[in-house]
Design an enzyme around this catalytic site. Structure first.
Site, PDB file in Angstrom:
ATOM      1  N   TYR A 176      -5.550  56.504  13.886  1.00 11.40           N
ATOM      2  CA  TYR A 176      -6.180  55.311  13.324  1.00 11.40           C
ATOM      3  C   TYR A 176      -6.671  55.599  11.905  1.00 11.40           C
ATOM      4  O   TYR A 176      -6.391  54.836  10.968  1.00 11.40           O
ATOM      5  CB  TYR A 176      -7.351  54.867  14.194  1.00 11.40           C
ATOM      6  CG  TYR A 176      -8.162  53.732  13.600  1.00 11.40           C
ATOM      7  CD1 TYR A 176      -7.782  52.406  13.792  1.00 11.40           C
ATOM      8  CD2 TYR A 176      -9.303  53.993  12.839  1.00 11.40           C
ATOM      9  CE1 TYR A 176      -8.516  51.371  13.241  1.00 11.40           C
ATOM     10  CE2 TYR A 176     -10.038  52.959  12.280  1.00 11.40           C
ATOM     11  CZ  TYR A 176      -9.646  51.653  12.488  1.00 11.40           C
ATOM     12  OH  TYR A 176     -10.379  50.620  11.921  1.00 11.40           O
ATOM     13  N   SER A 190     -10.834  50.753   6.259  1.00 10.06           N
ATOM     14  CA  SER A 190     -12.008  51.151   7.045  1.00 10.06           C
ATOM     15  C   SER A 190     -12.763  52.216   6.271  1.00 10.06           C
ATOM     16  O   SER A 190     -12.162  52.939   5.458  1.00 10.06           O
ATOM     17  CB  SER A 190     -11.568  51.716   8.405  1.00 10.06           C
ATOM     18  OG  SER A 190     -12.643  52.339   9.079  1.00 10.06           O
TER      19      SER A 190
END
Length: 257
Positions: A152, A139
């Site tokens: 995360y 990400s």
């Protein structure tokens, strides 16, 4: 990575980026197997894409991953591409977390341990193929963390690091390692509101960009679209500018993200 003629496993392939990638690769003539925890979602995706296959997988279950990999190798001995797309992203208030570590445990197990375990289980099969690919999904938040979702972001930073080490160790094999680095995309990763958030990149646009990069840059080790580049290369501007970027980036993101 060649983009047709593969047998491809995509985890988290029933929704969001995973489903969109599955459908894109399916259209190009690949045998695609989508895996996930929700049978209904898998069935709906397969029904909409005749010829696509599905398999149940609980990515948090270590023993289940080993059983899944053994079965997959028997059912699809030509498997040569694995896309580690399954993931969860949940907000965390670290000031009030206390002993309730459920979100932390689930996030680390799904986003980090799951791909590592599944890679280990499938690597013997992948190494037997003339050409194979492992695609991890990190990400932009691996490089500029969103403080709202600390675990995360930490798992995605770890996936980036793991991808580099895996690529190096596999350098003399037939297995390539590609890291897909998404920006903020219109999916339901953080709830239904994200799917229509104008700040997020439309899912179709993201997939079109990814497939174009794969077609035109077959030797790319990181799949980087234009929107994610400011995050990916933020550290190149120096510590002071990076810290300023981190501050403004987090100040500008209201909950939920």
């Amino acid at each position: 990575m060649k983009i047709s003629g593969n047998t491809i496993l995509i985890t988290g392939g029933g929704s969001g980026i995973g489903r969109a990638l599955a459908e894109a690769f399916h259209t190009l003539g690949n045998q695609v197997i989508i895996a996930g925890r929700r049978q209904q979602v898998l069935d709906e995706t397969v029904a909409a894409n005749p010829g696509m296959k599905s398999a149940l997988l609980d990515i948090e279950n270590a023993e289940g991953i080993r059983v899944f990999a053994d079965r997959l190798g028997k059912d699809y001995p030509s498997l040569n591409v694995v896309i580690h797309n399954a993931g969860i992203m949940r907000p965390e208030n670290l000031l009030e977390q206390g002993d309730d570590l459920g979100t932390l445990d689930a996030t680390v197990t799904t986003n980090l341990l799951g791909p590592i375990r599944l890679t280990a289980a499938l690597l013997p099969l992948l190494k037997q193929q003339p050409a194979a690919t492992i695609m991890t999904v990190s990400s932009g938040l691996a490089f500029i963390p969103l403080a709202l979702t600390p675990t995360y972001c930490a798992t995605k930073a770890a996936i980036h690091s793991y991808s580099q080490s895996l690529r190096y160790q596999l350098r003399n094999t037939s297995v390539d390692v590609i890291e897909l680095v998404p920006p903020y995309v219109q999916t339901e990763l953080m709830g239904s509101g994200q799917a229509s958030d104008p700040r997020a990149m439309p899912l179709k646009d993201f997939i079109d960009e990814v497939m174009t990069i794969l077609k035109t840059q077959p030797d790319a080790t990181e799949i980087l679209g234009e929107r994610v580049r400011p995050l990916r290369f933020a550290e190149l501007n120096g510590v002071e500018k990076y810290e300023a970027f981190f501050q403004s980036f987090n100040d500008a993101v209201p909950a939920p993200h």
